[in-house]
Design a protein around this motif. Structure first.
Motif, PDB file in Angstrom:
ATOM      1  N   UNK A 112       0.921  -1.003   0.127  1.00 26.99           N
ATOM      2  CA  UNK A 112      -0.038  -0.104   0.195  1.00 26.99           C
ATOM      3  C   UNK A 112       1.001   1.226  -0.043  1.00 26.99           C
ATOM      4  N   UNK A 113       1.905   1.105   0.715  1.00 24.38           N
ATOM      5  CA  UNK A 113       2.487   2.032   0.433  1.00 24.38           C
ATOM      6  C   UNK A 113       3.488   2.340  -1.306  1.00 24.38           C
ATOM      7  N   UNK A 114       3.644   1.680  -1.862  1.00 28.54           N
ATOM      8  CA  UNK A 114       4.353   1.798  -3.354  1.00 28.54           C
ATOM      9  C   UNK A 114       3.678   3.092  -4.534  1.00 28.54           C
ATOM     10  N   UNK A 115       4.180   3.958  -5.117  1.00 29.53           N
ATOM     11  CA  UNK A 115       3.562   4.690  -5.480  1.00 29.53           C
ATOM     12  C   UNK A 115       2.964   4.329  -6.455  1.00 29.53           C
ATOM     13  N   UNK A 116       3.335   3.187  -7.300  1.00 32.81           N
ATOM     14  CA  UNK A 116       2.028   2.759  -8.200  1.00 32.81           C
ATOM     15  C   UNK A 116       0.757   2.343  -7.587  1.00 32.81           C
ATOM     16  N   UNK A 117       0.853   1.903  -6.443  1.00 29.49           N
ATOM     17  CA  UNK A 117      -0.397   1.493  -5.837  1.00 29.49           C
ATOM     18  C   UNK A 117      -1.370   2.571  -5.116  1.00 29.49           C
ATOM     19  N   UNK A 118      -1.366   4.361  -5.514  1.00 27.87           N
ATOM     20  CA  UNK A 118      -1.413   4.994  -4.541  1.00 27.87           C
ATOM     21  C   UNK A 118      -3.095   4.734  -4.624  1.00 27.87           C
ATOM     22  N   UNK A 119      -3.033   4.632  -5.885  1.00 26.40           N
ATOM     23  CA  UNK A 119      -5.180   4.966  -6.233  1.00 26.40           C
ATOM     24  C   UNK A 119      -5.087   3.333  -5.902  1.00 26.40           C
ATOM     25  N   UNK A 120      -4.852   3.188  -6.000  1.00 28.44           N
ATOM     26  CA  UNK A 120      -5.793   1.461  -5.855  1.00 28.44           C
ATOM     27  C   UNK A 120      -6.810   1.071  -4.736  1.00 28.44           C
ATOM     28  N   UNK A 121      -7.828   0.118  -5.329  1.00 27.80           N
ATOM     29  CA  UNK A 121      -8.436  -0.118  -4.309  1.00 27.80           C
ATOM     30  C   UNK A 121      -7.934  -1.561  -3.779  1.00 27.80           C
ATOM     31  N   UNK A 122      -8.492  -1.564  -2.945  1.00 27.72           N
ATOM     32  CA  UNK A 122      -8.130  -3.293  -1.732  1.00 27.72           C
ATOM     33  C   UNK A 122      -9.424  -3.658  -1.246  1.00 27.72           C
ATOM     34  N   UNK A 123      -9.330  -4.912  -2.361  1.00 23.03           N
ATOM     35  CA  UNK A 123     -10.046  -5.951  -1.635  1.00 23.03           C
ATOM     36  C   UNK A 123      -9.805  -7.275  -0.928  1.00 23.03           C
ATOM     37  N   UNK A 124      -9.520  -7.188   0.804  1.00 27.81           N
ATOM     38  CA  UNK A 124      -9.375  -8.898   1.172  1.00 27.81           C
ATOM     39  C   UNK A 124     -10.394 -10.012   1.075  1.00 27.81           C
ATOM     40  N   UNK A 125      -9.865 -11.186   0.772  1.00 30.77           N
ATOM     41  CA  UNK A 125     -10.715 -11.636   0.689  1.00 30.77           C
ATOM     42  C   UNK A 125     -10.017 -13.086   1.869  1.00 30.77           C
ATOM     43  N   UNK A 126     -11.184 -12.852   2.673  1.00 30.27           N
ATOM     44  CA  UNK A 126     -10.860 -13.635   3.468  1.00 30.27           C
ATOM     45  C   UNK A 126     -11.654 -15.675   3.653  1.00 30.27           C
ATOM     46  N   UNK A 127     -10.318 -15.920   2.598  1.00 26.72           N
ATOM     47  CA  UNK A 127      -9.921 -17.268   1.924  1.00 26.72           C
ATOM     48  C   UNK A 127     -10.628 -18.573   3.119  1.00 26.72           C
ATOM     49  N   UNK A 128     -11.338 -19.851   1.877  1.00 28.99           N
ATOM     50  CA  UNK A 128     -10.691 -21.044   3.368  1.00 28.99           C
ATOM     51  C   UNK A 128     -11.999 -21.056   4.872  1.00 28.99           C
TER      52      UNK A 128
END
Length: 182
Positions: A112-128
């Motif tokens: 999330x701190x990476x410059x290329x991901x500054x505007x990326x959305x985050x979907x966390x999939x709590x699998x299993x």
């Protein structure tokens, strides 16, 4: 002729472009199973991903280019080579893997701190979620301190890659988020 153009427009997605997503997580979290559940709506036999898998997925009226990146320790340092033009990160967590929860949390905050991901959305999939002893989405959210994330739109979704349960609800959130931002 107008309906032909309308159908073509719907075929290629509402906004006429392909949205790049990256699927990341530790090894054995279920990333490839999730990718092919989205693509085929079925379970396929997978082996550990060395490098990446990439597939085009149509969901609602959006077209996604999904990159499933290997999660072995030796491959995680190369994740950032996939970040260019990524609009969303799908972080897959093995909800039974309590021992490595701190490790994937560190990987998440580094991403999330990476410059290329500054505007990326985050979907966390709590699998299993189908397995005994699986942590709930609320428990994982608390462990990851997700509410502290203020500079990214995020959502956590409990799921089971084998049955598809929860996967489409996660994509619903993501597509709604992406169409709201356009």
């Amino acid at each position: 002729m107008g309906s032909w153009f309308s159908n073509l427009f719907n075929l290629w997605g509402r906004d006429g472009k392909e949205h790049k997503l990256i699927i990341v997580g530790l090894d054995n979290a279920g990333k490839t199973t999730i990718l092919y559940q989205y693509l085929l709506n079925d379970v396929v036999v997978t082996s550990p991903t060395i490098g990446s898998n990439v597939e085009e997925i149509q969901f609602k009226n959006l077209k996604f280019l999904m990159w499933d990146v290997g999660g072995q320790e030796s491959l995680r340092s190369s994740w950032s080579t996939y970040y260019n033009a990524v609009e969303a990160v799908l972080l897959v967590i093995d909800s039974t893997d309590r021992e490595r929860l701190t490790l994937i949390k560190e990987e998440l905050y580094t991403m999330l701190a990476h410059d290329d991901l500054k505007s990326a959305r985050l979907l966390v999939l709590a699998n299993k979620q189908d397995l005994k002893g699986a942590m709930s989405a609320a428990e994982i959210s608390k462990q990851f301190n997700l509410t502290s994330i203020k500079d990214h739109s995020w959502h956590i979704q409990a799921c089971c890659a084998l049955t598809g349960e929860g996967l489409y609800e996660g994509m619903e959130w993501l597509t709604d988020e992406m169409t709201r931002k356009h």
